[in-house]
Design a protein around this motif. Structure first.
Motif, PDB file in Angstrom:
ATOM      1  N   PRO A 238       0.836  -1.204   0.000  1.00  0.00           N
ATOM      2  CA  PRO A 238       0.000   0.000   0.000  1.00  0.00           C
ATOM      3  C   PRO A 238       0.869   1.251   0.000  1.00  0.00           C
ATOM      4  CG  PRO A 238      -0.518  -1.464   1.847  1.00  0.00           C
ATOM      5  CD  PRO A 238       0.705  -2.002   1.207  1.00  0.00           C
ATOM      6  N   LEU A 239       0.331   2.337  -0.505  1.00  0.00           N
ATOM      7  CA  LEU A 239       1.087   3.603  -0.561  1.00  0.00           C
ATOM      8  C   LEU A 239       0.416   4.629   0.329  1.00  0.00           C
ATOM      9  CD1 LEU A 239       1.475   3.919  -4.440  1.00  0.00           C
ATOM     10  CD2 LEU A 239       3.226   3.159  -2.838  1.00  0.00           C
ATOM     11  N   LYS A 240       1.229   5.486   0.930  1.00  0.00           N
ATOM     12  CA  LYS A 240       0.681   6.567   1.759  1.00  0.00           C
ATOM     13  C   LYS A 240       0.653   7.850   0.926  1.00  0.00           C
ATOM     14  CE  LYS A 240       0.576   4.815   6.094  1.00  0.00           C
ATOM     15  NZ  LYS A 240      -0.716   4.200   6.275  1.00  0.00           N
ATOM     16  N   MET A 241      -0.407   8.592   1.096  1.00  0.00           N
ATOM     17  CA  MET A 241      -0.475   9.865   0.382  1.00  0.00           C
ATOM     18  C   MET A 241      -1.114  10.925   1.275  1.00  0.00           C
ATOM     19  SD  MET A 241      -2.451  10.895  -3.078  1.00  0.00           S
ATOM     20  CE  MET A 241      -2.471  12.629  -3.516  1.00  0.00           C
ATOM     21  N   THR A 242      -0.545  12.136   1.235  1.00  0.00           N
ATOM     22  CA  THR A 242      -1.129  13.224   2.016  1.00  0.00           C
ATOM     23  C   THR A 242      -1.938  14.125   1.095  1.00  0.00           C
ATOM     24  OG1 THR A 242       0.794  13.143   3.420  1.00  0.00           O
ATOM     25  CG2 THR A 242      -0.597  15.085   3.653  1.00  0.00           C
ATOM     26  N   LEU A 243      -3.188  14.315   1.451  1.00  0.00           N
ATOM     27  CA  LEU A 243      -4.049  15.192   0.646  1.00  0.00           C
ATOM     28  C   LEU A 243      -3.983  16.617   1.192  1.00  0.00           C
ATOM     29  CD1 LEU A 243      -7.159  12.901   0.188  1.00  0.00           C
ATOM     30  CD2 LEU A 243      -5.634  13.679  -1.597  1.00  0.00           C
ATOM     31  N   PRO A 244      -4.192  17.600   0.364  1.00  0.00           N
ATOM     32  CA  PRO A 244      -4.145  18.988   0.844  1.00  0.00           C
ATOM     33  C   PRO A 244      -5.370  19.300   1.718  1.00  0.00           C
ATOM     34  CG  PRO A 244      -4.854  18.932  -1.428  1.00  0.00           C
ATOM     35  CD  PRO A 244      -4.519  17.528  -1.071  1.00  0.00           C
ATOM     36  N   PRO A 245      -5.311  20.366   2.530  1.00  0.00           N
ATOM     37  CA  PRO A 245      -6.415  20.696   3.427  1.00  0.00           C
ATOM     38  C   PRO A 245      -7.590  21.351   2.697  1.00  0.00           C
ATOM     39  CG  PRO A 245      -4.639  22.247   3.697  1.00  0.00           C
ATOM     40  CD  PRO A 245      -4.176  21.253   2.694  1.00  0.00           C
ATOM     41  N   ARG A 246      -8.079  20.701   1.687  1.00  0.00           N
ATOM     42  CA  ARG A 246      -9.237  21.200   0.930  1.00  0.00           C
ATOM     43  C   ARG A 246      -9.778  20.032   0.122  1.00  0.00           C
ATOM     44  NH1 ARG A 246      -7.719  21.499  -4.395  1.00  0.00           N
ATOM     45  NH2 ARG A 246      -5.499  21.603  -4.783  1.00  0.00           N
ATOM     46  N   ASN A 247     -10.935  20.221  -0.456  1.00  0.00           N
ATOM     47  CA  ASN A 247     -11.453  19.148  -1.295  1.00  0.00           C
ATOM     48  C   ASN A 247     -10.800  19.176  -2.669  1.00  0.00           C
ATOM     49  OD1 ASN A 247     -13.392  17.428  -0.039  1.00  0.00           O
ATOM     50  ND2 ASN A 247     -14.564  19.292   0.338  1.00  0.00           N
ATOM     51  N   VAL A 248     -10.492  18.002  -3.128  1.00  0.00           N
ATOM     52  CA  VAL A 248      -9.897  17.883  -4.459  1.00  0.00           C
ATOM     53  C   VAL A 248     -11.015  17.481  -5.404  1.00  0.00           C
ATOM     54  CG1 VAL A 248      -8.161  16.679  -5.821  1.00  0.00           C
ATOM     55  CG2 VAL A 248      -7.728  17.167  -3.420  1.00  0.00           C
ATOM     56  N   THR A 249     -11.133  18.196  -6.509  1.00  0.00           N
ATOM     57  CA  THR A 249     -12.271  17.914  -7.391  1.00  0.00           C
ATOM     58  C   THR A 249     -11.917  16.876  -8.456  1.00  0.00           C
ATOM     59  OG1 THR A 249     -11.645  19.641  -8.930  1.00  0.00           O
ATOM     60  CG2 THR A 249     -13.106  20.284  -7.117  1.00  0.00           C
ATOM     61  N   LEU A 250     -12.937  16.276  -9.009  1.00  0.00           N
ATOM     62  CA  LEU A 250     -12.728  15.265 -10.043  1.00  0.00           C
ATOM     63  C   LEU A 250     -12.064  15.860 -11.295  1.00  0.00           C
ATOM     64  CD1 LEU A 250     -13.055  12.341 -10.917  1.00  0.00           C
ATOM     65  CD2 LEU A 250     -15.349  12.889 -11.707  1.00  0.00           C
ATOM     66  N   PRO A 251     -12.545  17.046 -11.782  1.00  0.00           N
ATOM     67  CA  PRO A 251     -11.886  17.607 -12.970  1.00  0.00           C
ATOM     68  C   PRO A 251     -10.392  17.879 -12.720  1.00  0.00           C
ATOM     69  CG  PRO A 251     -13.936  18.776 -12.496  1.00  0.00           C
ATOM     70  CD  PRO A 251     -13.738  17.818 -11.382  1.00  0.00           C
ATOM     71  N   GLU A 252     -10.102  18.340 -11.494  1.00  0.00           N
ATOM     72  CA  GLU A 252      -8.704  18.638 -11.151  1.00  0.00           C
ATOM     73  C   GLU A 252      -7.868  17.352 -11.193  1.00  0.00           C
ATOM     74  OE1 GLU A 252      -8.421  20.083  -7.146  1.00  0.00           O
ATOM     75  OE2 GLU A 252      -6.436  20.956  -7.444  1.00  0.00           O
ATOM     76  N   LEU A 253      -8.410  16.302 -10.578  1.00  0.00           N
ATOM     77  CA  LEU A 253      -7.690  15.030 -10.555  1.00  0.00           C
ATOM     78  C   LEU A 253      -7.554  14.445 -11.956  1.00  0.00           C
ATOM     79  CD1 LEU A 253      -8.804  12.761  -7.597  1.00  0.00           C
ATOM     80  CD2 LEU A 253      -6.545  13.648  -8.103  1.00  0.00           C
ATOM     81  N   SER A 254      -8.633  14.559 -12.735  1.00  0.00           N
ATOM     82  CA  SER A 254      -8.585  14.008 -14.100  1.00  0.00           C
ATOM     83  C   SER A 254      -7.516  14.722 -14.914  1.00  0.00           C
ATOM     84  CB  SER A 254      -9.924  14.194 -14.806  1.00  0.00           C
ATOM     85  OG  SER A 254     -10.943  13.654 -14.047  1.00  0.00           O
ATOM     86  N   ARG A 255      -7.440  16.038 -14.736  1.00  0.00           N
ATOM     87  CA  ARG A 255      -6.446  16.810 -15.487  1.00  0.00           C
ATOM     88  C   ARG A 255      -5.024  16.390 -15.094  1.00  0.00           C
ATOM     89  NH1 ARG A 255      -3.792  21.121 -13.948  1.00  0.00           N
ATOM     90  NH2 ARG A 255      -5.166  21.494 -12.177  1.00  0.00           N
ATOM     91  N   LEU A 256      -4.814  16.226 -13.794  1.00  0.00           N
ATOM     92  CA  LEU A 256      -3.485  15.844 -13.326  1.00  0.00           C
ATOM     93  C   LEU A 256      -3.119  14.430 -13.781  1.00  0.00           C
ATOM     94  CD1 LEU A 256      -3.512  17.418  -9.753  1.00  0.00           C
ATOM     95  CD2 LEU A 256      -2.217  18.188 -11.743  1.00  0.00           C
ATOM     96  N   LYS A 257      -4.120  13.568 -13.763  1.00  0.00           N
ATOM     97  CA  LYS A 257      -3.870  12.191 -14.214  1.00  0.00           C
ATOM     98  C   LYS A 257      -3.451  12.216 -15.692  1.00  0.00           C
ATOM     99  CE  LYS A 257      -6.232   7.855 -15.233  1.00  0.00           C
ATOM    100  NZ  LYS A 257      -6.414   8.000 -16.648  1.00  0.00           N
ATOM    101  N   ARG A 258      -4.211  13.014 -16.475  1.00  0.00           N
ATOM    102  CA  ARG A 258      -3.907  13.112 -17.914  1.00  0.00           C
ATOM    103  C   ARG A 258      -2.487  13.620 -18.131  1.00  0.00           C
ATOM    104  NH1 ARG A 258      -8.782  15.151 -18.912  1.00  0.00           N
ATOM    105  NH2 ARG A 258      -8.004  17.292 -18.873  1.00  0.00           N
ATOM    106  N   GLN A 259      -2.138  14.669 -17.373  1.00  0.00           N
ATOM    107  CA  GLN A 259      -0.792  15.260 -17.485  1.00  0.00           C
ATOM    108  C   GLN A 259       0.279  14.218 -17.186  1.00  0.00           C
ATOM    109  OE1 GLN A 259       0.162  18.563 -14.904  1.00  0.00           O
ATOM    110  NE2 GLN A 259      -1.260  19.859 -15.993  1.00  0.00           N
ATOM    111  N   PHE A 260       0.071  13.516 -16.089  1.00  0.00           N
ATOM    112  CA  PHE A 260       1.052  12.525 -15.652  1.00  0.00           C
ATOM    113  C   PHE A 260       1.189  11.410 -16.690  1.00  0.00           C
ATOM    114  CE2 PHE A 260       2.081   8.557 -13.408  1.00  0.00           C
ATOM    115  CZ  PHE A 260       3.248   8.908 -12.780  1.00  0.00           C
ATOM    116  N   VAL A 261       0.032  10.887 -17.120  1.00  0.00           N
ATOM    117  CA  VAL A 261       0.049   9.773 -18.070  1.00  0.00           C
ATOM    118  C   VAL A 261       0.705  10.204 -19.387  1.00  0.00           C
ATOM    119  CG1 VAL A 261      -1.450   8.284 -19.469  1.00  0.00           C
ATOM    120  CG2 VAL A 261      -1.890   8.532 -17.041  1.00  0.00           C
ATOM    121  N   THR A 262       0.375  11.414 -19.845  1.00  0.00           N
ATOM    122  CA  THR A 262       0.968  11.879 -21.112  1.00  0.00           C
ATOM    123  C   THR A 262       2.486  11.960 -21.000  1.00  0.00           C
ATOM    124  OG1 THR A 262      -1.008  13.198 -21.418  1.00  0.00           O
ATOM    125  CG2 THR A 262       0.840  13.720 -22.843  1.00  0.00           C
TER     126      THR A 262
END
Ligand SMILES: Nc1ncnc2c1ncn2[C@@H]1O[C@H](COP(=O)(O)OP(=O)(O)OP(=O)(O)O)[C@@H](O)[C@H]1O
Length: 299
Positions: A238-262
């Motif tokens: 398993p991996l540990k991850m720290t989330l920021p002190p706010r809600n992370v939105t789906l569009p934001e995550l999708s964009r970051l995933k796309r960036q990373f994958v590309t």
């Protein structure tokens, strides 16, 4: 044929040192070699300081610089690349490109305290000046070169406090460009990754799974939280991850995933990632994605 990569903080004096180095190398080569100084505004490049204001503008700028480097590498040439070159991965790309054509390499690190860089930057005017935010950001993101890794080696550090580059250092740089080891391209850089299909599938599956787990963990109230992520294969830890002190939105995550994958796909298809140097296992991909997300979500 040799290539000298200059690196350092923004406004650290890289161009000043690069010019000094060029003058020395030209005298030393006495016409037997052409010394080319490639800067961000020479050889048809027009990379403005503002290109570093955001990563969207920075990426094509780096791409253009790499293309110019590849174009200018030629026999009987000493190419000095005067640019921030502050990302380890980018210096690695330069190294790979140079190795393809059997070039001798050296890295010159212009080491200047951030305070001094800020002061020099403040004296600049108009477009020549980095915005305060950009300068701070670049200093923060700067990845120091290390003589321990082959793509930064041999490494020469120039101190800002030296009025001129010490003669011994100049001679050592000359020796590196003339007699240094020529690293041959090997299958690692020549070949595209051995199992790109596997790597691509793992990339998609792992990033999607992490993204889904983050979305499911959102409680709607925000607040920093450490998350334990499980990966699809039961054998992965398993991996540990720290989330920021706010809600992370789906569009934001999708964009970051796309960036990373590309970016990761590019590394595979360009073959710039040396075989064996990157862990394409589920755990390896997962760890990199978590680091990327943590970094991006903190901004
Ligand atoms: N040793 C020095 N003494 C005084 N001023 C200096 C010195 N080195 C550089 N500077 C000044 O600092 C500023 C930045 O120098 P320079 O352009 O060489 O830095 P740079 O690292 O190439 O900048 P950039 O990151 O924008 O490419 C310039 O205005 C230059 O005149």
């Amino acid at each position: 044929m040799s290539l000298i990569t200059i690196t350092g903080y923004p406004a650290s004096g890289k161009s000043s040192r690069a010019r000094e180095l060029k003058a020395f190398l030209e005298t030393k080569a006495a016409g037997s070699k052409v010394v080319i100084l490639l800067s961000e505004t020479s050889h048809s490049l027009d990379i403005k300081r503002s290109a570093y204001d955001n990563s969207a503008a920075e990426k094509p700028a780096r791409g253009a610089l790499l293309t110019a480097i590849i174009r200018l590498l030629s026999p009987n040439t000493i190419l000095i690349v005067d640019a921030p070159n502050y990302i380890k991965g980018f210096r690695y790309q330069i190294y790979c490109a140079a190795r393809e054509v059997k070039v001798r390499l050296a890295t010159v690190y212009v080491l200047t305290p951030q305070e001094q860089c800020r002061a020099w930057n403040k004296l600049r005017e108009g477009d020549d000046r980095y915005s305060d935010d950009t300068l701070e950001n670049l200093c923060l993101r700067y990845e120091e070169p290390s003589s321990m890794v082959r793509w930064d080696s041999p490494l020469f550090t120039l101190l800002w406090s030296d009025e001129v580059i010490p003669q011994t250092t100049l001679n050592a740089i000359w020796d590196a460009t003339e007699k240094g080891k020529v690293t041959n391209p090997n299958s690692g850089t020549v070949a595209v990754m051995k199992a790109p299909t596997d790597a691509l599938a793992t990339l998609e599956k792992t990033t999607l799974s992490i993204m889904q787990q983050i979305m499911l963990s959102q409680d709607g109230f925000g607040g920093a939280v450490t998350l334990t992520l499980t990966l699809p294969a039961s054998t992965s830890s398993p991996l540990k991850m720290t989330l920021p002190p706010r809600n992370v939105t789906l569009p934001e995550l999708s964009r970051l995933k796309r960036q990373f994958v590309t970016a990761q796909k590019k590394a595979i298809t360009l073959g710039t990632v040396e075989r064996g140097s990157v862990d394409w296992s589920e755990e390896g991909v997962g760890k990199r994605f978590v680091v990327f997300l943590e970094e991006q979500l903190q901004r």
